[in-house]
Design a protein around this motif. Structure first.
Motif, PDB file in Angstrom:
ATOM      1  N   LEU A  50       0.819  -1.210   0.000  1.00 57.42           N
ATOM      2  CA  LEU A  50       0.000   0.000   0.000  1.00 57.42           C
ATOM      3  C   LEU A  50       0.856   1.264   0.000  1.00 57.42           C
ATOM      4  CD1 LEU A  50      -2.844  -1.094   2.444  1.00 57.42           C
ATOM      5  CD2 LEU A  50      -3.043  -0.669  -0.018  1.00 57.42           C
ATOM      6  N   VAL A  51       2.014   1.223   0.653  1.00 56.25           N
ATOM      7  CA  VAL A  51       2.911   2.380   0.616  1.00 56.25           C
ATOM      8  C   VAL A  51       3.424   2.598  -0.805  1.00 56.25           C
ATOM      9  CG1 VAL A  51       5.149   3.296   1.381  1.00 56.25           C
ATOM     10  CG2 VAL A  51       3.606   2.261   3.038  1.00 56.25           C
ATOM     11  N   TYR A  52       3.782   1.501  -1.500  1.00 57.17           N
ATOM     12  CA  TYR A  52       4.184   1.611  -2.903  1.00 57.17           C
ATOM     13  C   TYR A  52       3.093   2.276  -3.731  1.00 57.17           C
ATOM     14  CZ  TYR A  52       8.430  -1.314  -2.780  1.00 57.17           C
ATOM     15  OH  TYR A  52       9.691  -1.805  -2.546  1.00 57.17           O
ATOM     16  N   VAL A  53       1.870   1.760  -3.584  1.00 54.82           N
ATOM     17  CA  VAL A  53       0.743   2.281  -4.368  1.00 54.82           C
ATOM     18  C   VAL A  53       0.475   3.746  -4.005  1.00 54.82           C
ATOM     19  CG1 VAL A  53      -1.723   2.055  -4.830  1.00 54.82           C
ATOM     20  CG2 VAL A  53      -0.297   0.003  -4.615  1.00 54.82           C
ATOM     21  N   GLU A  54       0.433   4.030  -2.713  1.00 50.66           N
ATOM     22  CA  GLU A  54       0.183   5.399  -2.257  1.00 50.66           C
ATOM     23  C   GLU A  54       1.225   6.353  -2.824  1.00 50.66           C
ATOM     24  OE1 GLU A  54      -0.205   7.844   1.994  1.00 50.66           O
ATOM     25  OE2 GLU A  54       0.797   5.883   1.929  1.00 50.66           O
ATOM     26  N   ARG A  55       2.474   5.922  -2.774  1.00 49.38           N
ATOM     27  CA  ARG A  55       3.563   6.771  -3.260  1.00 49.38           C
ATOM     28  C   ARG A  55       3.425   7.046  -4.757  1.00 49.38           C
ATOM     29  NH1 ARG A  55       9.196   5.472  -4.451  1.00 49.38           N
ATOM     30  NH2 ARG A  55      10.545   7.251  -4.001  1.00 49.38           N
ATOM     31  N   MET A  56       3.065   6.027  -5.520  1.00 52.94           N
ATOM     32  CA  MET A  56       2.887   6.212  -6.962  1.00 52.94           C
ATOM     33  C   MET A  56       1.732   7.161  -7.260  1.00 52.94           C
ATOM     34  SD  MET A  56       3.669   2.518  -8.774  1.00 52.94           S
ATOM     35  CE  MET A  56       2.466   1.595  -7.807  1.00 52.94           C
ATOM     36  N   VAL A  57       0.628   7.014  -6.521  1.00 51.05           N
ATOM     37  CA  VAL A  57      -0.539   7.868  -6.745  1.00 51.05           C
ATOM     38  C   VAL A  57      -0.219   9.316  -6.409  1.00 51.05           C
ATOM     39  CG1 VAL A  57      -2.887   8.384  -5.980  1.00 51.05           C
ATOM     40  CG2 VAL A  57      -2.216   6.012  -6.405  1.00 51.05           C
ATOM     41  N   VAL A  58       0.385   9.534  -5.234  1.00 48.28           N
ATOM     42  CA  VAL A  58       0.703  10.894  -4.812  1.00 48.28           C
ATOM     43  C   VAL A  58       1.717  11.536  -5.754  1.00 48.28           C
ATOM     44  CG1 VAL A  58       1.811  12.264  -2.994  1.00 48.28           C
ATOM     45  CG2 VAL A  58       0.134  10.521  -2.387  1.00 48.28           C
ATOM     46  N   CYS A  59       2.734  10.765  -6.157  1.00 48.56           N
ATOM     47  CA  CYS A  59       3.774  11.312  -7.027  1.00 48.56           C
ATOM     48  C   CYS A  59       3.268  11.579  -8.436  1.00 48.56           C
ATOM     49  CB  CYS A  59       4.984  10.387  -7.061  1.00 48.56           C
ATOM     50  SG  CYS A  59       5.849  10.305  -5.481  1.00 48.56           S
ATOM     51  N   SER A  60       2.200  10.896  -8.842  1.00 46.82           N
ATOM     52  CA  SER A  60       1.597  11.188 -10.142  1.00 46.82           C
ATOM     53  C   SER A  60       0.932  12.560 -10.126  1.00 46.82           C
ATOM     54  CB  SER A  60       0.573  10.106 -10.502  1.00 46.82           C
ATOM     55  OG  SER A  60      -0.559  10.168  -9.646  1.00 46.82           O
ATOM     56  N   VAL A  61       0.522  13.005  -8.936  1.00 51.01           N
ATOM     57  CA  VAL A  61      -0.077  14.330  -8.783  1.00 51.01           C
ATOM     58  C   VAL A  61       0.996  15.388  -8.604  1.00 51.01           C
ATOM     59  CG1 VAL A  61      -1.615  15.751  -7.362  1.00 51.01           C
ATOM     60  CG2 VAL A  61      -2.157  13.336  -7.761  1.00 51.01           C
ATOM     61  N   ASP A  62       1.982  15.072  -7.758  1.00 43.60           N
ATOM     62  CA  ASP A  62       3.075  16.006  -7.479  1.00 43.60           C
ATOM     63  C   ASP A  62       4.380  15.234  -7.399  1.00 43.60           C
ATOM     64  OD1 ASP A  62       4.844  17.913  -6.657  1.00 43.60           O
ATOM     65  OD2 ASP A  62       3.638  18.649  -4.977  1.00 43.60           O
ATOM     66  N   PRO A  63       5.140  15.166  -8.513  1.00 42.05           N
ATOM     67  CA  PRO A  63       6.397  14.399  -8.519  1.00 42.05           C
ATOM     68  C   PRO A  63       7.398  14.877  -7.476  1.00 42.05           C
ATOM     69  CG  PRO A  63       5.732  14.973 -10.751  1.00 42.05           C
ATOM     70  CD  PRO A  63       4.836  15.743  -9.825  1.00 42.05           C
ATOM     71  N   GLY A  64       7.255  16.101  -7.000  1.00 43.70           N
ATOM     72  CA  GLY A  64       8.181  16.620  -6.006  1.00 43.70           C
ATOM     73  C   GLY A  64       8.074  15.922  -4.664  1.00 43.70           C
ATOM     74  N   LEU A  65       7.027  15.104  -4.487  1.00 38.66           N
ATOM     75  CA  LEU A  65       6.822  14.414  -3.217  1.00 38.66           C
ATOM     76  C   LEU A  65       7.357  12.988  -3.234  1.00 38.66           C
ATOM     77  CD1 LEU A  65       3.211  15.678  -2.461  1.00 38.66           C
ATOM     78  CD2 LEU A  65       5.316  16.342  -1.294  1.00 38.66           C
ATOM     79  N   VAL A  66       8.216  12.685  -4.181  1.00 43.52           N
ATOM     80  CA  VAL A  66       8.751  11.327  -4.301  1.00 43.52           C
ATOM     81  C   VAL A  66       9.486  10.898  -3.031  1.00 43.52           C
ATOM     82  CG1 VAL A  66      10.923  12.075  -5.356  1.00 43.52           C
ATOM     83  CG2 VAL A  66      10.054   9.777  -5.816  1.00 43.52           C
ATOM     84  N   SER A  67      10.056  11.851  -2.314  1.00 44.40           N
ATOM     85  CA  SER A  67      10.797  11.528  -1.089  1.00 44.40           C
ATOM     86  C   SER A  67      10.088  12.082   0.148  1.00 44.40           C
ATOM     87  CB  SER A  67      12.225  12.077  -1.167  1.00 44.40           C
ATOM     88  OG  SER A  67      12.947  11.464  -2.211  1.00 44.40           O
ATOM     89  N   ALA A  68       8.779  12.083   0.129  1.00 45.28           N
ATOM     90  CA  ALA A  68       8.021  12.583   1.270  1.00 45.28           C
ATOM     91  C   ALA A  68       8.395  11.811   2.540  1.00 45.28           C
ATOM     92  CB  ALA A  68       6.520  12.461   1.008  1.00 45.28           C
ATOM     93  N   ASP A  69       8.282  12.475   3.676  1.00 48.22           N
ATOM     94  CA  ASP A  69       8.759  11.907   4.934  1.00 48.22           C
ATOM     95  C   ASP A  69       7.711  11.080   5.666  1.00 48.22           C
ATOM     96  OD1 ASP A  69      11.527  13.345   5.352  1.00 48.22           O
ATOM     97  OD2 ASP A  69      10.143  14.859   4.628  1.00 48.22           O
ATOM     98  N   VAL A  70       6.443  11.310   5.382  1.00 52.70           N
ATOM     99  CA  VAL A  70       5.365  10.576   6.049  1.00 52.70           C
ATOM    100  C   VAL A  70       4.389  10.057   5.002  1.00 52.70           C
ATOM    101  CG1 VAL A  70       5.504  11.846   8.227  1.00 52.70           C
ATOM    102  CG2 VAL A  70       4.069  12.730   6.395  1.00 52.70           C
ATOM    103  N   TRP A  71       3.780   8.905   5.302  1.00 54.05           N
ATOM    104  CA  TRP A  71       2.807   8.299   4.403  1.00 54.05           C
ATOM    105  C   TRP A  71       1.675   7.709   5.239  1.00 54.05           C
ATOM    106  CZ3 TRP A  71       3.342   9.343  -0.592  1.00 54.05           C
ATOM    107  CH2 TRP A  71       4.620   9.681  -1.075  1.00 54.05           C
ATOM    108  N   LEU A  72       0.494   7.725   4.669  1.00 51.75           N
ATOM    109  CA  LEU A  72      -0.694   7.263   5.375  1.00 51.75           C
ATOM    110  C   LEU A  72      -0.579   5.804   5.791  1.00 51.75           C
ATOM    111  CD1 LEU A  72      -3.610   7.777   6.335  1.00 51.75           C
ATOM    112  CD2 LEU A  72      -4.382   7.191   4.025  1.00 51.75           C
ATOM    113  N   PHE A  73      -0.030   4.959   4.911  1.00 46.34           N
ATOM    114  CA  PHE A  73       0.013   3.521   5.175  1.00 46.34           C
ATOM    115  C   PHE A  73       1.327   3.066   5.805  1.00 46.34           C
ATOM    116  CE2 PHE A  73      -3.241   3.829   1.811  1.00 46.34           C
ATOM    117  CZ  PHE A  73      -4.288   3.175   2.454  1.00 46.34           C
ATOM    118  N   LEU A  74       2.215   4.003   6.090  1.00 48.37           N
ATOM    119  CA  LEU A  74       3.493   3.618   6.688  1.00 48.37           C
ATOM    120  C   LEU A  74       3.327   2.936   8.049  1.00 48.37           C
ATOM    121  CD1 LEU A  74       6.534   3.676   6.092  1.00 48.37           C
ATOM    122  CD2 LEU A  74       6.641   5.889   7.259  1.00 48.37           C
ATOM    123  N   PRO A  75       2.412   3.398   8.919  1.00 50.84           N
ATOM    124  CA  PRO A  75       2.220   2.692  10.195  1.00 50.84           C
ATOM    125  C   PRO A  75       1.801   1.239  10.034  1.00 50.84           C
ATOM    126  CG  PRO A  75       1.235   4.869  10.294  1.00 50.84           C
ATOM    127  CD  PRO A  75       1.621   4.644   8.863  1.00 50.84           C
TER     128      PRO A  75
END
Length: 335
Positions: free
Chosen positions: A219-244
């Motif tokens: 889910l983190v992989y998927v979330e990261r791909m979805v978010v980065c498709s909207v804003d590629p600058g967030l490829v290295s974001a520090d927090v993710w919804l599914f990380l916990p």
């Protein structure tokens, strides 16, 4: 785990970093949860009338050690830090004010936010749990609000419109919730809750936690791909919804592991890990700046990672050797 953070920040593996991103991103949450678990493990077994005084004493000891570590490395790295932060170009009073603010609410030398965030978060947890007498779940709910704030500023600012994105970007130059105590409050709240509710957690099978962790990674992989498709600058974001969903089961499985390490070796690993964490960010930032200037056509990420790893390794070896000398025992503040 410090090496994992180094790999994440330098992208030493280049594009391969993306494939192991969830594994690397677990390092900081695990640091927070382990620290809180060790801090609260014995306290949660005490009677309620005994815990506040002992908690304050433990907090004072933790804060003192963290302060010695923090200001040792700030002194060592003050020159590159002042250059990177632009303090040398400010009036002295403005530079001092920003330094003081960053010590508590952000980073002075690169990645130092973890140290101050740990102390602030622990102080809040002690106040809520033992001062106000709140239940662990209620305290964790407060921490969850902090994590939600971090998510709102990164990586989900785009959900709230362009105006909020501009605001969050401008605020991040002063204070970034995702690199400050709100995130620490969440992860350390989990560590505290695990220490308090460990008997209940033991009722859940390791297989169930492993399945949840794997699902969380996907889910983190998927979330990261979805978010980065909207804003590629967030490829290295520090927090993710599914990380916990990944980190918490892995933390519990780590507590259940039967791995045994000699006490002396464990201490050396902890010391080396601390040195690498405190040093790597500044070294990597400087190395990347130099490489981008003199050799931009080379694989900068990989070279930056190798240079940083080499310098940190040498620093560990030198500090270990020198700190044993009586006149240089103050170097032990490096860990």
């Amino acid at each position: 785990m410090s090496v994992a953070i180094l790999m994440l920040h330098t992208r030493i593996l280049g594009s391969l970093t993306d494939f192991i991103y969830p594994l690397l991103r677990m390092a900081v949450p695990l640091f927070f949860m382990i620290s809180a678990f060790l801090f609260f493990r014995k306290l949660e077994k005490r009677g309620s009338e005994l815990r506040l005084g002992e908690a304050v004493d433990r907090l004072r000891h933790f804060a003192t050690r963290s302060a010695k570590l923090y200001f040792f490395w700030l002194a060592i790295l003050i020159v590159p830090t002042a250059i990177l932060r632009g303090w040398y170009a400010m009036p002295w009073w403005e530079a001092v004010a920003e330094l003081a603010f960053r010590v508590v609410f952000g980073s002075t030398f690169v990645a130092s936010w973890y140290l101050s965030a740990s102390v602030v978060a622990l102080a809040i947890l002690v106040a809520l749990r033992y001062g106000a007498g709140m239940r662990c779940r209620s305290v964790l709910a407060v921490g969850t609000l902090g994590y939600a704030l971090a998510l709102a500023f990164q990586p989900y600012a785009w959900l709230f419109g362009d105006g909020f994105m501009i605001f969050s970007s401008e605020l991040a130059s002063l204070w970034a919730p995702y690199n400050s105590f709100p995130v620490a409050l969440f992860w350390m709240g989990i560590g505290m809750t695990v220490a308090s509710e460990r008997s209940r957690i033991e009722a859940v099978s390791s297989g169930s936690f492993a399945a949840i962790a794997v699902a969380g990674m996907v889910l983190v992989y998927v979330e990261r791909m979805v978010v980065c498709s909207v804003d590629p600058g967030l490829v290295s974001a520090d927090v993710w919804l599914f990380l916990p969903m990944t980190c918490v089961p892995c933390f519990i499985l780590l507590l259940r592991s039967r791995i045994r390490v000699a006490h002396g070796l464990a201490i050396d690993f902890r010391r080396a890990s601390t040195i690498i964490y405190c040093l790597h960010g500044t070294v990597a930032t400087c190395a990347r700046a130099v490489l981008n200037r003199i050799a931009p056509m080379l694989p900068v990420d990989t070279l930056c990672g190798l240079i940083t790893l080499a310098i940190c390794t040498v620093a560990v070896a030198v500090l270990f050797r020198l700190a044993d000398r009586p006149r240089l025992s103050w170097l032990k503040n490096a860990w």
